[in-house]
Design a protein around this motif. Structure first.
Motif, short mmCIF file in Angstrom:
data_model
loop_
_atom_site.label_atom_id
_atom_site.label_comp_id
_atom_site.label_asym_id
_atom_site.label_seq_id
_atom_site.Cartn_x
_atom_site.Cartn_y
_atom_site.Cartn_z
N UNK A 61 0.84 -1.19 0.00
CA UNK A 61 0.00 0.00 0.00
C UNK A 61 0.88 1.25 0.00
N UNK A 62 0.64 2.15 -0.96
CA UNK A 62 1.43 3.37 -1.11
C UNK A 62 0.55 4.59 -0.86
N UNK A 63 0.93 5.43 0.07
CA UNK A 63 0.10 6.54 0.53
C UNK A 63 0.21 7.78 -0.36
N UNK A 64 -0.56 8.80 0.00
CA UNK A 64 -0.59 10.05 -0.75
C UNK A 64 0.40 11.07 -0.22
N UNK A 65 0.54 12.19 -0.92
CA UNK A 65 1.48 13.24 -0.57
C UNK A 65 1.11 13.86 0.78
N UNK A 66 2.08 13.85 1.70
CA UNK A 66 1.87 14.41 3.02
C UNK A 66 1.12 13.50 3.98
N UNK A 67 0.74 12.31 3.53
CA UNK A 67 -0.01 11.37 4.38
C UNK A 67 0.93 10.26 4.87
N UNK A 68 0.41 9.05 5.04
CA UNK A 68 1.27 7.99 5.54
C UNK A 68 0.52 6.71 5.81
N UNK A 69 1.12 5.88 6.62
CA UNK A 69 0.59 4.55 6.91
C UNK A 69 -0.82 4.63 7.49
N UNK A 70 -1.04 5.54 8.43
CA UNK A 70 -2.33 5.61 9.12
C UNK A 70 -3.49 5.86 8.16
N UNK A 71 -3.25 6.63 7.10
CA UNK A 71 -4.34 6.97 6.20
C UNK A 71 -4.60 5.89 5.15
N UNK A 83 -0.23 -7.70 4.39
CA UNK A 83 -0.33 -6.33 3.88
C UNK A 83 0.88 -5.53 4.33
N UNK A 84 1.50 -4.85 3.38
CA UNK A 84 2.70 -4.06 3.64
C UNK A 84 2.34 -2.59 3.47
N UNK A 117 9.05 -7.64 0.33
CA UNK A 117 7.93 -8.34 0.95
C UNK A 117 7.28 -9.38 0.07
N UNK A 118 7.74 -9.52 -1.17
CA UNK A 118 7.15 -10.49 -2.08
C UNK A 118 5.73 -10.15 -2.49
N UNK A 119 5.43 -8.86 -2.64
CA UNK A 119 4.07 -8.45 -2.99
C UNK A 119 3.77 -8.73 -4.46
N UNK A 120 2.58 -9.25 -4.71
CA UNK A 120 2.11 -9.48 -6.08
C UNK A 120 0.97 -8.54 -6.43
N UNK A 121 0.54 -7.73 -5.47
CA UNK A 121 -0.56 -6.79 -5.67
C UNK A 121 -0.18 -5.46 -5.04
N UNK A 122 -0.77 -4.38 -5.54
CA UNK A 122 -0.41 -3.06 -5.03
C UNK A 122 -1.61 -2.13 -5.07
N UNK A 126 -3.33 8.59 -4.61
CA UNK A 126 -2.86 9.90 -5.02
C UNK A 126 -1.39 9.85 -5.45
N UNK A 127 -0.49 10.40 -4.65
CA UNK A 127 0.94 10.33 -4.96
C UNK A 127 1.38 8.88 -5.15
N UNK A 128 0.88 7.99 -4.30
CA UNK A 128 1.22 6.57 -4.42
C UNK A 128 0.73 5.97 -5.72
#
Length: 295
Positions: A61-71, A83-84, A117-122, A126-128
């Motif tokens: 999971x890739x977050x947005x600009x100025x955000x992070x893991x929590x969002x 889930x990574x 992490x061996x991720x096959x899905x993403x 936003x930024x992510x």
């Protein structure tokens, strides 16, 4: 009439003003942030990471600009497997190497977390989502399934409003003024949510994280950039894709989601009819994402 005020009521409020109930209502506090780890990457940038769940498949999971893991965590709550979640450079406890940075740099961060992490899905927000686009241009067969939530930019720069919002947030962090920072963060919430228990809980958690970790000034160059030179380069992507946009969202224009879905050969598009989806359509959004990724 209700309005946003800071600091919040000591009993977790919110307060209401004018006609109607005026007593404070107790809100459920935000969940404590889980313990994360710092991970070394092949390109020399340590990134903050959280892993939840177990088994296969593995989704990053890739977050947005100025955000992070929590969002981003709410988007994966019903997704099966491991889930990574991670913080891009310049966010949270991740390294902030000397800038300026590009979407290629962000794609490297995302690839490192996926590979380690061996991720096959993403899933990218936003930024992510932009970083995910850039990664797929470089490696069109990297993932089996991908989700783009509120893509903000494709092959043209973002609007001046995005740069202004980020500059205002960076200035508020630099000022050290808690009220100013709270006012900026509150703009992330739909107006109807800002003076509710859930809104206060979100606001407190975001303030604590931003005051503790800050944001790197080098992020200010990203709104002027875009992830791909030509959207036609996405025609080679083999992954099944879900693209989720929203009408009326100034920072994440619906036409960008439509253009992205058209550029991907195996994409499904869904456009919500008003902003604030994570607050107003959370159950539907989580079900839509999990049904797709669990398929």
């Amino acid at each position: 009439m209700r309005d946003f005020r800071w600091p919040p009521p000591p009993d977790a409020g919110p307060r209401t003003y004018g006609p109607g109930p005026s007593a404070p209502r107790t809100g459920r506090p935000a969940l404590p942030e889980p313990e994360t780890e710092l991970v070394d990457t092949p390109h020399g940038v340590r990134l903050e990471r959280l892993i939840t769940g177990s088994g296969e498949p593995v989704t990053v999971f890739a977050h947005g600009l100025g955000s992070g893991i929590a969002t981003t965590r709410p988007l994966g709550s019903a997704v099966a497997g491991r889930k990574i979640f991670f913080q891009f450079r310049g966010h949270g406890r991740s390294d902030a190497p000397v800038g300026p940075w590009t979407y290629l740099d962000l794609a490297r961060d995302l690839r490192a977390m996926a590979d380690l992490g061996g991720a096959t899905r993403a899933l990218g927000v936003s930024l992510g989502a932009g970083a995910l686009c850039r990664l797929l241009v470089e490696s069109p067969e990297r993932f089996d399934r991908v989700v783009f939530y509120l893509p903000a930019v494709l092959d043209e720069p973002r609007s001046p409003a995005v740069r202004q919002r980020l500059d205002d947030l960076l200035d508020a962090i630099e000022s050290g003024d808690e009220s100013e920072l709270a006012e900026e963060v509150s703009r992330e919430l739909p107006p109807a949510v800002r003076n509710t228990p859930a809104g206060w809980a979100y606001l407190r958690q975001r303030l604590e994280q931003l005051q503790r970790d800050g944001l790197a000034p080098a992020l200010s160059t990203l709104p002027d950039q875009f992830p791909v030179r030509d959207r036609s380069a996405l025609a080679s992507v083999t992954a099944h894709a879900l693209v989720i946009g929203c009408a009326g969202d100034e920072l994440h224009p619906a036409p960008v989601a439509e253009q992205l879905a058209q550029a991907l050969p195996n994409a499904t598009l869904h456009i919500y009819d008003k902003p604030g989806v994570l607050w107003t359509e959370r159950a539907d959004l989580r079900a839509r994402i999990s049904d797709f990724l669990n398929g």
